[in-house]
Design a protein around this motif. Sequence first.
Motif, PDB file in Angstrom:
ATOM      1  N   VAL A   2       0.839  -1.200   0.000  1.00 26.54           N
ATOM      2  CA  VAL A   2       0.000   0.000   0.000  1.00 26.54           C
ATOM      3  C   VAL A   2       0.876   1.254   0.000  1.00 26.54           C
ATOM      4  N   LEU A   3       1.915   1.258   0.837  1.00 23.03           N
ATOM      5  CA  LEU A   3       2.814   2.409   0.885  1.00 23.03           C
ATOM      6  C   LEU A   3       3.558   2.594  -0.439  1.00 23.03           C
ATOM      7  N   THR A   4       3.909   1.481  -1.060  1.00 17.37           N
ATOM      8  CA  THR A   4       4.557   1.554  -2.375  1.00 17.37           C
ATOM      9  C   THR A   4       3.649   2.245  -3.388  1.00 17.37           C
ATOM     10  N   GLU A   5       2.366   1.901  -3.338  1.00 21.64           N
ATOM     11  CA  GLU A   5       1.393   2.486  -4.266  1.00 21.64           C
ATOM     12  C   GLU A   5       1.143   3.952  -3.954  1.00 21.64           C
ATOM     13  N   ARG A   6       1.076   4.288  -2.665  1.00 20.02           N
ATOM     14  CA  ARG A   6       0.770   5.666  -2.272  1.00 20.02           C
ATOM     15  C   ARG A   6       1.972   6.601  -2.423  1.00 20.02           C
ATOM     16  N   ILE A   7       3.149   6.142  -2.012  1.00 21.46           N
ATOM     17  CA  ILE A   7       4.320   7.015  -2.015  1.00 21.46           C
ATOM     18  C   ILE A   7       4.998   7.029  -3.376  1.00 21.46           C
ATOM     19  N   GLY A   8       4.964   5.883  -4.047  1.00 18.64           N
ATOM     20  CA  GLY A   8       5.581   5.818  -5.363  1.00 18.64           C
ATOM     21  C   GLY A   8       7.016   5.329  -5.356  1.00 18.64           C
ATOM     22  N   TRP A   9       7.538   4.937  -4.184  1.00 10.92           N
ATOM     23  CA  TRP A   9       8.888   4.393  -4.113  1.00 10.92           C
ATOM     24  C   TRP A   9       8.901   2.947  -4.590  1.00 10.92           C
ATOM     25  N   LYS A  10      10.103   2.424  -4.850  1.00 15.08           N
ATOM     26  CA  LYS A  10      10.231   1.023  -5.195  1.00 15.08           C
ATOM     27  C   LYS A  10       9.969   0.158  -3.963  1.00 15.08           C
ATOM     28  N   VAL A  11       9.537  -1.085  -4.217  1.00 11.66           N
ATOM     29  CA  VAL A  11       9.209  -1.998  -3.124  1.00 11.66           C
ATOM     30  C   VAL A  11      10.388  -2.172  -2.176  1.00 11.66           C
ATOM     31  N   GLN A  12      11.585  -2.397  -2.737  1.00 14.52           N
ATOM     32  CA  GLN A  12      12.731  -2.647  -1.870  1.00 14.52           C
ATOM     33  C   GLN A  12      13.074  -1.451  -0.993  1.00 14.52           C
ATOM     34  N   HIS A  13      12.808  -0.231  -1.487  1.00 16.51           N
ATOM     35  CA  HIS A  13      13.084   0.965  -0.689  1.00 16.51           C
ATOM     36  C   HIS A  13      12.071   1.119   0.447  1.00 16.51           C
ATOM     37  N   ILE A  14      10.812   0.824   0.152  1.00  9.73           N
ATOM     38  CA  ILE A  14       9.780   0.870   1.193  1.00  9.73           C
ATOM     39  C   ILE A  14      10.068  -0.179   2.257  1.00  9.73           C
ATOM     40  N   ARG A  15      10.402  -1.383   1.816  1.00 10.83           N
ATOM     41  CA  ARG A  15      10.671  -2.468   2.768  1.00 10.83           C
ATOM     42  C   ARG A  15      11.874  -2.130   3.639  1.00 10.83           C
ATOM     43  N   LEU A  16      12.932  -1.617   3.017  1.00 10.69           N
ATOM     44  CA  LEU A  16      14.130  -1.253   3.776  1.00 10.69           C
ATOM     45  C   LEU A  16      13.807  -0.165   4.798  1.00 10.69           C
ATOM     46  N   SER A  17      13.031   0.834   4.395  1.00 11.13           N
ATOM     47  CA  SER A  17      12.665   1.925   5.300  1.00 11.13           C
ATOM     48  C   SER A  17      11.853   1.412   6.487  1.00 11.13           C
ATOM     49  N   MET A  18      10.870   0.535   6.201  1.00 12.45           N
ATOM     50  CA  MET A  18      10.049  -0.029   7.275  1.00 12.45           C
ATOM     51  C   MET A  18      10.900  -0.802   8.265  1.00 12.45           C
ATOM     52  N   GLU A  19      11.810  -1.629   7.747  1.00 16.34           N
ATOM     53  CA  GLU A  19      12.609  -2.470   8.629  1.00 16.34           C
ATOM     54  C   GLU A  19      13.644  -1.650   9.399  1.00 16.34           C
ATOM     55  N   MET A  20      14.147  -0.585   8.812  1.00 13.68           N
ATOM     56  CA  MET A  20      15.077   0.281   9.533  1.00 13.68           C
ATOM     57  C   MET A  20      14.370   0.979  10.691  1.00 13.68           C
ATOM     58  N   VAL A  21      13.117   1.383  10.464  1.00 12.66           N
ATOM     59  CA  VAL A  21      12.348   2.042  11.520  1.00 12.66           C
ATOM     60  C   VAL A  21      12.094   1.084  12.679  1.00 12.66           C
ATOM     61  N   VAL A  22      11.583  -0.125  12.383  1.00 12.69           N
ATOM     62  CA  VAL A  22      11.261  -1.067  13.463  1.00 12.69           C
ATOM     63  C   VAL A  22      12.537  -1.576  14.129  1.00 12.69           C
ATOM     64  N   LEU A  23      13.620  -1.701  13.364  1.00 11.47           N
ATOM     65  CA  LEU A  23      14.880  -2.138  13.961  1.00 11.47           C
ATOM     66  C   LEU A  23      15.401  -1.086  14.935  1.00 11.47           C
ATOM     67  N   THR A  24      15.295   0.185  14.567  1.00  8.34           N
ATOM     68  CA  THR A  24      15.718   1.262  15.456  1.00  8.34           C
ATOM     69  C   THR A  24      14.870   1.289  16.723  1.00  8.34           C
ATOM     70  N   LEU A  25      13.550   1.147  16.552  1.00  9.67           N
ATOM     71  CA  LEU A  25      12.666   1.105  17.719  1.00  9.67           C
ATOM     72  C   LEU A  25      12.994  -0.085  18.609  1.00  9.67           C
ATOM     73  N   GLY A  26      13.241  -1.243  17.986  1.00 14.52           N
ATOM     74  CA  GLY A  26      13.595  -2.430  18.757  1.00 14.52           C
ATOM     75  C   GLY A  26      14.898  -2.255  19.507  1.00 14.52           C
ATOM     76  N   TRP A  27      15.877  -1.622  18.862  1.00  9.71           N
ATOM     77  CA  TRP A  27      17.166  -1.366  19.510  1.00  9.71           C
ATOM     78  C   TRP A  27      16.999  -0.417  20.696  1.00  9.71           C
ATOM     79  N   LEU A  28      16.176   0.620  20.514  1.00  8.79           N
ATOM     80  CA  LEU A  28      15.914   1.550  21.619  1.00  8.79           C
ATOM     81  C   LEU A  28      15.218   0.861  22.785  1.00  8.79           C
TER      82      LEU A  28
END
Length: 235
Positions: free
Chosen positions: A147-173
Amino acid sequence: MKPGNKDASWFWMSWVVFTVGLLVMAFGIALMIRAEVGSAPWDVFHIGLYQQFGLTIGTWSIIIGLVIIGSTSLLERSWPKPGAFLNMLLVGLFIDLYLWLPILKTPDQLIGKLIMLISGIVIMGYGIGLYIAADRGAGPRDSLMLVLTERIGWKVQHIRLSMEMVVLTLGWLLKGPVNIGTLLFCVTIGPIVGYSLPQCKKIVARLIERGGRNEDINKRKIRINHYDGVSKKAR
């Protein structure tokens, strides 16, 4: 057997394959957690929440999945797909079930931990391949990604990487287990699923043939197949 019965037979069989895939995937996740040398980004987040606020790792997986499903439904303005809901619920339950088993213990030696970690990643990769090949819908996180790929217009791999970086940072905190296993998972899970998915498709194709349906598995639409470079919209 009438055609309608054949279709019904495959319908139920596909849900069996889907559920088996989730069972296998959850077992891989549990092995990675028990290895205690780092987990996948989303599991780092779930474990961090568990360590800070209690409940269980599986319960947090379900809660976060429910939040994601709700967010995706609001963005799409549609009801959640059954596959996404069952993925959310069953994976969380299966993770807690496996972690509850006394036989699943953390090895004492580092080599044992690494073997458990690598086994978990491979098993998880095959579980993902099975549940995707069953074609019962993407999981909550993958649905949001599309859904984010469709709404934002980024490539799938960029959306996935961004999502995982966010949750990884939250998990690390939250003091979740970020370690060598986290990096190893991020580097290897794509190629592993890219290898396992065609094999799982062949298994599903054989099941279709045994069910009497003359349908080419390669022509069937998989809801999400970003691991081997192909992304499709979830409808």
